[in-house]
Design a protein around this motif. Structure first.
Motif, PDB file in Angstrom:
ATOM      1  N   ALA A 144       3.391   6.661 -14.355  1.00  0.00           N
ATOM      2  CA  ALA A 144       4.457   6.964 -13.396  1.00  0.00           C
ATOM      3  C   ALA A 144       4.788   5.695 -12.622  1.00  0.00           C
ATOM      4  N   ALA A 145       6.057   5.551 -12.254  1.00  0.00           N
ATOM      5  CA  ALA A 145       6.492   4.408 -11.462  1.00  0.00           C
ATOM      6  C   ALA A 145       7.297   4.919 -10.281  1.00  0.00           C
ATOM      7  N   ILE A 146       6.994   4.404  -9.093  1.00  0.00           N
ATOM      8  CA  ILE A 146       7.633   4.843  -7.859  1.00  0.00           C
ATOM      9  C   ILE A 146       8.461   3.688  -7.304  1.00  0.00           C
ATOM     10  N   ALA A 147       9.769   3.910  -7.164  1.00  0.00           N
ATOM     11  CA  ALA A 147      10.667   2.913  -6.582  1.00  0.00           C
ATOM     12  C   ALA A 147      10.983   3.326  -5.150  1.00  0.00           C
ATOM     13  N   ILE A 148      10.707   2.448  -4.204  1.00  0.00           N
ATOM     14  CA  ILE A 148      10.872   2.753  -2.790  1.00  0.00           C
ATOM     15  C   ILE A 148      12.034   1.943  -2.211  1.00  0.00           C
ATOM     16  N   MET A 149      12.948   2.607  -1.512  1.00  0.00           N
ATOM     17  CA  MET A 149      14.041   1.897  -0.860  1.00  0.00           C
ATOM     18  C   MET A 149      13.529   1.276   0.445  1.00  0.00           C
ATOM     19  N   GLY A 150      12.724   0.266   0.281  1.00  0.00           N
ATOM     20  CA  GLY A 150      12.138  -0.415   1.420  1.00  0.00           C
ATOM     21  C   GLY A 150      11.110  -1.411   0.930  1.00  0.00           C
ATOM     22  N   PRO A 151      10.830  -2.435   1.703  1.00  0.00           N
ATOM     23  CA  PRO A 151       9.876  -3.458   1.289  1.00  0.00           C
ATOM     24  C   PRO A 151       8.435  -2.958   1.352  1.00  0.00           C
ATOM     25  N   ASP A 186       4.577  -3.946   1.684  1.00  0.00           N
ATOM     26  CA  ASP A 186       3.643  -4.989   2.112  1.00  0.00           C
ATOM     27  C   ASP A 186       2.468  -4.982   1.141  1.00  0.00           C
ATOM     28  N   ARG A 187       2.315  -6.035   0.366  1.00  0.00           N
ATOM     29  CA  ARG A 187       1.295  -6.046  -0.686  1.00  0.00           C
ATOM     30  C   ARG A 187      -0.124  -6.083  -0.124  1.00  0.00           C
ATOM     31  N   THR A 188      -0.280  -6.489   1.141  1.00  0.00           N
ATOM     32  CA  THR A 188      -1.633  -6.519   1.725  1.00  0.00           C
ATOM     33  C   THR A 188      -2.112  -5.124   2.106  1.00  0.00           C
ATOM     34  N   THR A 189      -1.198  -4.197   2.383  1.00  0.00           N
ATOM     35  CA  THR A 189      -1.579  -2.840   2.788  1.00  0.00           C
ATOM     36  C   THR A 189      -1.195  -1.786   1.759  1.00  0.00           C
ATOM     37  N   GLY A 190      -0.231  -2.095   0.892  1.00  0.00           N
ATOM     38  CA  GLY A 190       0.252  -1.108  -0.062  1.00  0.00           C
ATOM     39  C   GLY A 190       1.187  -0.094   0.558  1.00  0.00           C
ATOM     40  N   ALA A 191       1.595  -0.336   1.804  1.00  0.00           N
ATOM     41  CA  ALA A 191       2.482   0.580   2.516  1.00  0.00           C
ATOM     42  C   ALA A 191       3.821  -0.102   2.783  1.00  0.00           C
ATOM     43  N   ILE A 192       4.789   0.685   3.216  1.00  0.00           N
ATOM     44  CA  ILE A 192       6.080   0.123   3.589  1.00  0.00           C
ATOM     45  C   ILE A 192       5.894  -0.798   4.790  1.00  0.00           C
ATOM     46  N   LYS A 219       5.271   6.392   6.624  1.00  0.00           N
ATOM     47  CA  LYS A 219       4.651   5.410   7.506  1.00  0.00           C
ATOM     48  C   LYS A 219       3.144   5.337   7.278  1.00  0.00           C
ATOM     49  N   GLN A 220       2.669   4.125   7.030  1.00  0.00           N
ATOM     50  CA  GLN A 220       1.245   3.823   6.848  1.00  0.00           C
ATOM     51  C   GLN A 220       0.603   4.553   5.663  1.00  0.00           C
ATOM     52  N   ILE A 221       1.422   5.003   4.726  1.00  0.00           N
ATOM     53  CA  ILE A 221       0.894   5.627   3.502  1.00  0.00           C
ATOM     54  C   ILE A 221       0.623   4.536   2.471  1.00  0.00           C
ATOM     55  N   GLU A 222      -0.607   4.453   1.965  1.00  0.00           N
ATOM     56  CA  GLU A 222      -0.910   3.543   0.860  1.00  0.00           C
ATOM     57  C   GLU A 222      -0.398   4.218  -0.419  1.00  0.00           C
ATOM     58  N   ILE A 223       0.807   3.869  -0.784  1.00  0.00           N
ATOM     59  CA  ILE A 223       1.578   4.677  -1.734  1.00  0.00           C
ATOM     60  C   ILE A 223       0.918   4.772  -3.107  1.00  0.00           C
ATOM     61  N   GLN A 224       0.519   3.634  -3.650  1.00  0.00           N
ATOM     62  CA  GLN A 224      -0.085   3.687  -4.987  1.00  0.00           C
ATOM     63  C   GLN A 224      -1.375   4.499  -4.980  1.00  0.00           C
ATOM     64  N   LEU A 238      -2.478  12.099  -9.254  1.00  0.00           N
ATOM     65  CA  LEU A 238      -1.998  12.216 -10.623  1.00  0.00           C
ATOM     66  C   LEU A 238      -3.036  11.814 -11.667  1.00  0.00           C
ATOM     67  N   ARG A 239      -3.898  10.883 -11.305  1.00  0.00           N
ATOM     68  CA  ARG A 239      -4.950  10.385 -12.208  1.00  0.00           C
ATOM     69  C   ARG A 239      -4.390   9.802 -13.503  1.00  0.00           C
ATOM     70  N   ILE A 240      -3.284   9.073 -13.359  1.00  0.00           N
ATOM     71  CA  ILE A 240      -2.709   8.288 -14.442  1.00  0.00           C
ATOM     72  C   ILE A 240      -2.294   6.943 -13.853  1.00  0.00           C
ATOM     73  N   PRO A 241      -2.020   5.943 -14.683  1.00  0.00           N
ATOM     74  CA  PRO A 241      -1.554   4.657 -14.139  1.00  0.00           C
ATOM     75  C   PRO A 241      -0.264   4.838 -13.341  1.00  0.00           C
ATOM     76  N   VAL A 242      -0.199   4.187 -12.177  1.00  0.00           N
ATOM     77  CA  VAL A 242       0.963   4.283 -11.297  1.00  0.00           C
ATOM     78  C   VAL A 242       1.353   2.883 -10.833  1.00  0.00           C
ATOM     79  N   VAL A 243       2.638   2.593 -10.880  1.00  0.00           N
ATOM     80  CA  VAL A 243       3.188   1.341 -10.353  1.00  0.00           C
ATOM     81  C   VAL A 243       4.106   1.689  -9.193  1.00  0.00           C
ATOM     82  N   VAL A 244       4.009   0.936  -8.100  1.00  0.00           N
ATOM     83  CA  VAL A 244       4.870   1.143  -6.936  1.00  0.00           C
ATOM     84  C   VAL A 244       5.526  -0.182  -6.584  1.00  0.00           C
ATOM     85  N   ASP A 245       6.836  -0.155  -6.351  1.00  0.00           N
ATOM     86  CA  ASP A 245       7.512  -1.394  -5.961  1.00  0.00           C
ATOM     87  C   ASP A 245       8.810  -1.061  -5.251  1.00  0.00           C
ATOM     88  N   ASN A 246       9.348  -2.085  -4.619  1.00  0.00           N
ATOM     89  CA  ASN A 246      10.657  -1.995  -3.978  1.00  0.00           C
ATOM     90  C   ASN A 246      11.744  -1.764  -5.016  1.00  0.00           C
TER      91      ASN A 246
END
Length: 413
Positions: A147-154, A156-162, A174-179, A186-194
């Protein structure tokens, strides 16, 4: 500095993995190629390339297209399972099931579901949509493999959150470590990005940036985002905020942007800014699409505003060229449909003209897959994560879906 491994088996595995990735990256960048071509381009021996190609074919990652009885081209092959992409915007969640077993795309939009129609996007909403599509995939015998999650927002790679300065656009994230959230559930590979980064990856994989070692894609619509692809990978920078072109300050005395600065490109060259710049003619335009349509049919006011938008883009991108020097820059999103009207203004900006006076440099292009770039870029990102891929987009994957109005190819309620 990390010390070299003293374990010869571990080093050998690392070398093999690196060689496999080099072959896959080459195929992603150039498309179907002979083993001889791959060997010359990567510097790997013919025997090594042959071994890697056979192993990748056995696992379903590549296939052979025979040119004649003696020579075949190695091509990336789509998985026979299913992949889900999710695009999260301020107002909706748009999930897509790409089922490669039956070659069918299934779209699920939160705004089409009674329980979510008026609700702000949340992580649990996105997860629910994924679970609904996963159930369909299981019924077909093609379970989700990523699964891949595209977020309309930057992100932060140090926290994994917006990034904190963008929380107001997606307050429930807010403050959700999205990946971590989606991997845990889901227990499958997940990619998260802007979303803009993923749009750039799509254009690099199958559009205007294919074959470029360094590429920048600009997505312009309700907002402005940028994504760098360097040597086949999204460039995030140290914090993950590389490519935030929309928040470059162009006019110090400009309007206040939600990021806290004044005169950002976002406040000068987005849909709202373009609509506000049009003179009051009694029948105001309601969208950027309307402005572009009118400009293409001779409306002088719309042509002028779009050309001025191109000038502002030129001012911002000239700075980017001086700092990063991408070989190709593509303009996508809704604004990309304006074509020569915007591109003419961009190329006519004094900053771009000055760059050209120095010597041949960056090429400016219109993006080729602007309408579905984010969704397809998410697909490209998870393909790369699971060592899969496709060399070209099939028609069933390309049908654009407007989350607000259009009927999807198959809607699930």
């Amino acid at each position: 500095m990390t010390a070299p491994s003293n374990n010869p088996k571990r080093s050998a595995r690392a070398d093999r993995s690196s060689n496999v990735q080099e072959v896959l990256n080459f195929l992603r960048a150039t498309g179907p190629s002979s083993q001889a071509t791959i060997s010359r381009a990567t510097g790997l021996s013919r025997a090594t390339v042959n071994h890697i190609a056979q192993a990748l074919r056995d696992q379903g990652a590549v296939q052979y297209e025979w040119k004649n009885k003696r020579e075949a081209l190695v091509c990336l092959a789509s998985t026979k399972e299913s992949i889900v992409t999710v695009t999260v915007t301020e107002s909706a969640v748009h999930a897509i099931l790409f089922d490669f077993s039956v070659q069918e795309r299934t779209d699920l939009l939160s705004t089409h579901l009674p329980e979510y129609r008026d609700a702000a996007p949340t992580p649990s909403m996105a997860l629910d949509l994924i679970h609904r599509l996963a159930a369909i995939a299981r019924q077909r015998g093609a379970p989700l493999v990523g699964a891949a999650i595209a977020i309309m927002g930057p992100i932060d790679r140090t926290t994994g959150a917006i990034a904190p300065w963008a929380w107001q656009r997606l307050p429930h994230w807010k403050q959700i470590e999205i990946q971590k959230y989606f991997v845990k559930n889901l227990r499958i590979p997940v990619v998260v990005d802007n979303d803009a980064n993923l749009a750039a990856l799509a254009e690099w994989s199958w559009g205007a940036g294919r074959g470029c070692s360094d590429f920048l894609n600009i997505t312009c619509a309700q907002g402005i985002g940028g994504g760098f692809v360097i040597n086949g990978a999204i460039y995030h920078g140290g914090t993950g905020l590389a490519g935030e072109i929309g928040h470059m300050v162009i006019e110090d005395a400009g309007d206040l942007c939600f990021c806290g600065s004044r005169g950002c490109l976002t406040s000068l060259a987005t849909e709202r800014a373009i609509l506000n710049a049009l003179p009051d003619q009694g029948a105001p335009k309601r969208s950027l699409e309307e402005v572009i349509h009118s400009a293409q049919h001779g409306d002088a006011a719309c042509q002028r505003v779009l050309s001025e938008t191109g000038l502002r883009l030129g001012k911002a991108l000239a700075t980017v060229v001086r700092v990063m020097g991408p070989r190709v820059i593509a303009i996508g999103g809704v604004l990309g449909h304006a074509g020569d009207i915007v591109m003419g203004g961009l190329r006519a900006s004094s900053e771009i003209i000055n760059l050209k006076a120095v010597g041949a440099g960056t090429e400016f292009r219109v993006a080729e897959i602007a309408d579905s770039a984010t969704e397809l870029g998410a697909l490209a990102a998870i393909f790369k994560e699971i060592d899969m891929g496709i060399n070209s987009l099939s028609p069933w994957m390309l049908r654009p879906v407007d989350p607000g109005t259009a009927e999807p190819s198959r809607t699930v309620a």
